[in-house]
Design a protein around this motif. Structure first.
Motif, PDB file in Angstrom:
ATOM      1  N   CYS A  17      53.224   4.781  13.630  1.00  0.00           N
ATOM      2  CA  CYS A  17      54.402   4.877  14.554  1.00  0.00           C
ATOM      3  C   CYS A  17      54.293   4.735  15.843  1.00  0.00           C
ATOM      4  O   CYS A  17      53.536   5.298  16.579  1.00  0.00           O
ATOM      5  CB  CYS A  17      55.236   6.108  14.105  1.00  0.00           C
ATOM      6  SG  CYS A  17      56.765   6.490  15.177  1.00  0.00           S
ATOM      7  N   PRO A  18      54.729   3.609  16.572  1.00  0.00           N
ATOM      8  CA  PRO A  18      54.343   3.479  17.842  1.00  0.00           C
ATOM      9  C   PRO A  18      55.004   4.128  18.723  1.00  0.00           C
ATOM     10  O   PRO A  18      54.780   4.288  19.903  1.00  0.00           O
ATOM     11  CB  PRO A  18      54.907   2.022  18.131  1.00  0.00           C
ATOM     12  CG  PRO A  18      55.951   1.511  17.158  1.00  0.00           C
ATOM     13  CD  PRO A  18      55.444   2.651  16.055  1.00  0.00           C
ATOM     14  N   THR A  19      55.992   4.805  18.340  1.00  0.00           N
ATOM     15  CA  THR A  19      56.837   5.664  19.361  1.00  0.00           C
ATOM     16  C   THR A  19      56.862   7.297  19.002  1.00  0.00           C
ATOM     17  O   THR A  19      57.381   8.129  19.467  1.00  0.00           O
ATOM     18  CB  THR A  19      58.293   5.512  19.050  1.00  0.00           C
ATOM     19  OG1 THR A  19      58.688   5.761  17.968  1.00  0.00           O
ATOM     20  CG2 THR A  19      58.517   4.117  19.570  1.00  0.00           C
ATOM     21  N   ASP A  20      55.881   7.733  18.096  1.00  0.00           N
ATOM     22  CA  ASP A  20      55.540   9.168  17.722  1.00  0.00           C
ATOM     23  C   ASP A  20      56.859   9.923  17.256  1.00  0.00           C
ATOM     24  O   ASP A  20      57.177  10.948  17.351  1.00  0.00           O
ATOM     25  CB  ASP A  20      55.026   9.918  18.810  1.00  0.00           C
ATOM     26  CG  ASP A  20      53.384   9.640  19.018  1.00  0.00           C
ATOM     27  OD1 ASP A  20      52.683   9.135  18.221  1.00  0.00           O
ATOM     28  OD2 ASP A  20      53.273   9.730  20.265  1.00  0.00           O
ATOM     29  N   ALA A  21      57.829   9.087  16.371  1.00  0.00           N
ATOM     30  CA  ALA A  21      59.053   9.490  16.063  1.00  0.00           C
ATOM     31  C   ALA A  21      58.853  10.550  14.558  1.00  0.00           C
ATOM     32  O   ALA A  21      59.741  11.103  14.416  1.00  0.00           O
ATOM     33  CB  ALA A  21      60.055   8.331  15.786  1.00  0.00           C
ATOM     34  N   LYS A  45      56.537   0.231   5.931  1.00  0.00           N
ATOM     35  CA  LYS A  45      55.609  -0.601   5.163  1.00  0.00           C
ATOM     36  C   LYS A  45      54.515  -0.261   5.229  1.00  0.00           C
ATOM     37  O   LYS A  45      53.529  -0.561   4.236  1.00  0.00           O
ATOM     38  CB  LYS A  45      55.743  -1.926   6.253  1.00  0.00           C
ATOM     39  CG  LYS A  45      56.820  -2.807   6.621  1.00  0.00           C
ATOM     40  CD  LYS A  45      56.664  -3.873   7.664  1.00  0.00           C
ATOM     41  CE  LYS A  45      57.821  -3.862   8.511  1.00  0.00           C
ATOM     42  NZ  LYS A  45      57.609  -4.538   9.839  1.00  0.00           N
ATOM     43  N   ALA A  46      53.970   0.701   5.967  1.00  0.00           N
ATOM     44  CA  ALA A  46      52.573   1.394   5.893  1.00  0.00           C
ATOM     45  C   ALA A  46      52.529   2.407   4.693  1.00  0.00           C
ATOM     46  O   ALA A  46      51.236   2.599   4.325  1.00  0.00           O
ATOM     47  CB  ALA A  46      52.198   1.850   7.019  1.00  0.00           C
ATOM     48  N   CYS A  47      53.721   3.115   4.309  1.00  0.00           N
ATOM     49  CA  CYS A  47      53.489   4.047   3.152  1.00  0.00           C
ATOM     50  C   CYS A  47      52.951   3.643   2.037  1.00  0.00           C
ATOM     51  O   CYS A  47      53.827   2.839   1.306  1.00  0.00           O
ATOM     52  CB  CYS A  47      54.729   4.765   3.179  1.00  0.00           C
ATOM     53  SG  CYS A  47      54.876   6.103   2.057  1.00  0.00           S
ATOM     54  N   PRO A  48      51.780   4.204   1.446  1.00  0.00           N
ATOM     55  CA  PRO A  48      51.325   3.671   0.180  1.00  0.00           C
ATOM     56  C   PRO A  48      52.068   4.182  -0.688  1.00  0.00           C
ATOM     57  O   PRO A  48      51.862   3.724  -2.294  1.00  0.00           O
ATOM     58  CB  PRO A  48      49.818   4.018   0.111  1.00  0.00           C
ATOM     59  CG  PRO A  48      49.770   5.372   1.333  1.00  0.00           C
ATOM     60  CD  PRO A  48      50.788   5.005   2.076  1.00  0.00           C
ATOM     61  N   TYR A  49      52.957   5.494  -0.783  1.00  0.00           N
ATOM     62  CA  TYR A  49      53.630   5.938  -1.948  1.00  0.00           C
ATOM     63  C   TYR A  49      55.163   5.562  -1.853  1.00  0.00           C
ATOM     64  O   TYR A  49      55.939   5.963  -2.938  1.00  0.00           O
ATOM     65  CB  TYR A  49      53.542   7.445  -1.870  1.00  0.00           C
ATOM     66  CG  TYR A  49      52.059   7.926  -1.846  1.00  0.00           C
ATOM     67  CD1 TYR A  49      51.407   8.184  -2.897  1.00  0.00           C
ATOM     68  CD2 TYR A  49      51.389   8.280  -0.569  1.00  0.00           C
ATOM     69  CE1 TYR A  49      50.056   8.533  -2.953  1.00  0.00           C
ATOM     70  CE2 TYR A  49      49.953   8.819  -0.538  1.00  0.00           C
ATOM     71  CZ  TYR A  49      49.535   8.716  -1.721  1.00  0.00           C
ATOM     72  OH  TYR A  49      48.025   8.963  -1.715  1.00  0.00           O
ATOM     73  N   GLY A  50      55.458   4.876  -1.054  1.00  0.00           N
ATOM     74  CA  GLY A  50      57.101   4.460  -0.806  1.00  0.00           C
ATOM     75  C   GLY A  50      57.911   5.659  -0.511  1.00  0.00           C
ATOM     76  O   GLY A  50      59.077   5.690  -1.093  1.00  0.00           O
ATOM     77  N   ALA A  51      57.413   6.559  -0.115  1.00  0.00           N
ATOM     78  CA  ALA A  51      58.082   7.895   0.301  1.00  0.00           C
ATOM     79  C   ALA A  51      59.106   7.643   1.464  1.00  0.00           C
ATOM     80  O   ALA A  51      59.940   8.635   1.625  1.00  0.00           O
ATOM     81  CB  ALA A  51      57.347   8.990   0.429  1.00  0.00           C
ATOM     82  N   LEU A  52      59.136   6.395   2.276  1.00  0.00           N
ATOM     83  CA  LEU A  52      59.941   6.282   3.311  1.00  0.00           C
ATOM     84  C   LEU A  52      60.814   5.205   3.065  1.00  0.00           C
ATOM     85  O   LEU A  52      60.225   4.165   2.707  1.00  0.00           O
ATOM     86  CB  LEU A  52      59.224   6.221   4.587  1.00  0.00           C
ATOM     87  CG  LEU A  52      58.313   6.990   5.183  1.00  0.00           C
ATOM     88  CD1 LEU A  52      57.446   6.556   6.330  1.00  0.00           C
ATOM     89  CD2 LEU A  52      58.950   8.620   5.343  1.00  0.00           C
ATOM     90  N   ILE A  53      62.312   5.226   3.059  1.00  0.00           N
ATOM     91  CA  ILE A  53      63.067   4.425   2.615  1.00  0.00           C
ATOM     92  C   ILE A  53      64.144   4.198   3.538  1.00  0.00           C
ATOM     93  O   ILE A  53      64.634   5.096   4.095  1.00  0.00           O
ATOM     94  CB  ILE A  53      63.931   5.006   1.383  1.00  0.00           C
ATOM     95  CG1 ILE A  53      62.715   5.208   0.278  1.00  0.00           C
ATOM     96  CG2 ILE A  53      65.084   4.263   0.702  1.00  0.00           C
ATOM     97  CD1 ILE A  53      63.421   5.968  -0.873  1.00  0.00           C
ATOM     98  N   VAL A  54      64.450   2.829   3.933  1.00  0.00           N
ATOM     99  CA  VAL A  54      65.557   2.498   4.759  1.00  0.00           C
ATOM    100  C   VAL A  54      66.706   2.571   4.093  1.00  0.00           C
ATOM    101  O   VAL A  54      67.124   2.098   3.226  1.00  0.00           O
ATOM    102  CB  VAL A  54      65.191   1.066   5.196  1.00  0.00           C
ATOM    103  CG1 VAL A  54      66.555   0.515   6.332  1.00  0.00           C
ATOM    104  CG2 VAL A  54      63.920   0.904   5.896  1.00  0.00           C
ATOM    105  N   MET A  55      67.686   3.306   4.869  1.00  0.00           N
ATOM    106  CA  MET A  55      69.013   3.795   4.376  1.00  0.00           C
ATOM    107  C   MET A  55      70.070   2.835   5.290  1.00  0.00           C
ATOM    108  O   MET A  55      69.981   3.201   6.604  1.00  0.00           O
ATOM    109  CB  MET A  55      69.432   5.269   4.619  1.00  0.00           C
ATOM    110  CG  MET A  55      68.436   6.273   3.830  1.00  0.00           C
ATOM    111  SD  MET A  55      68.355   6.052   2.156  1.00  0.00           S
ATOM    112  CE  MET A  55      70.106   6.632   1.717  1.00  0.00           C
TER     113      MET A  55
END
Length: 56
Positions: A17-21, A45-55
């Motif tokens: 994360c480039p912005t430390d969000a 894109k980086a999460c190997p577990y798919g735990a972050l999802i774009v809503m």
């Protein structure tokens, strides 16, 4: 907006994360700070577990 579902605590997302969000507690991601997030989705894109999802 990015939803956090099933974080495994690997830390990959916060390293890219480039912005430390990414807000972590107890080793896991608890939320994404919308005021800092520039919606580049590098963390998703980086999460190997798919735990972050774009809503929409």
């Amino acid at each position: 907006m990015i939803a956090v579902l099933g974080c495994q605590g690997c830390g990959t997302c916060s390293r890219v994360c480039p912005t430390d969000a990414i807000i972590r507690e107890g080793g896991k991601v608890v939320r994404i700070d919308a005021s800092k997030c520039k919606e580049c989705y590098d963390c998703v894109k980086a999460c190997p577990y798919g735990a972050l999802i774009v809503m929409d």
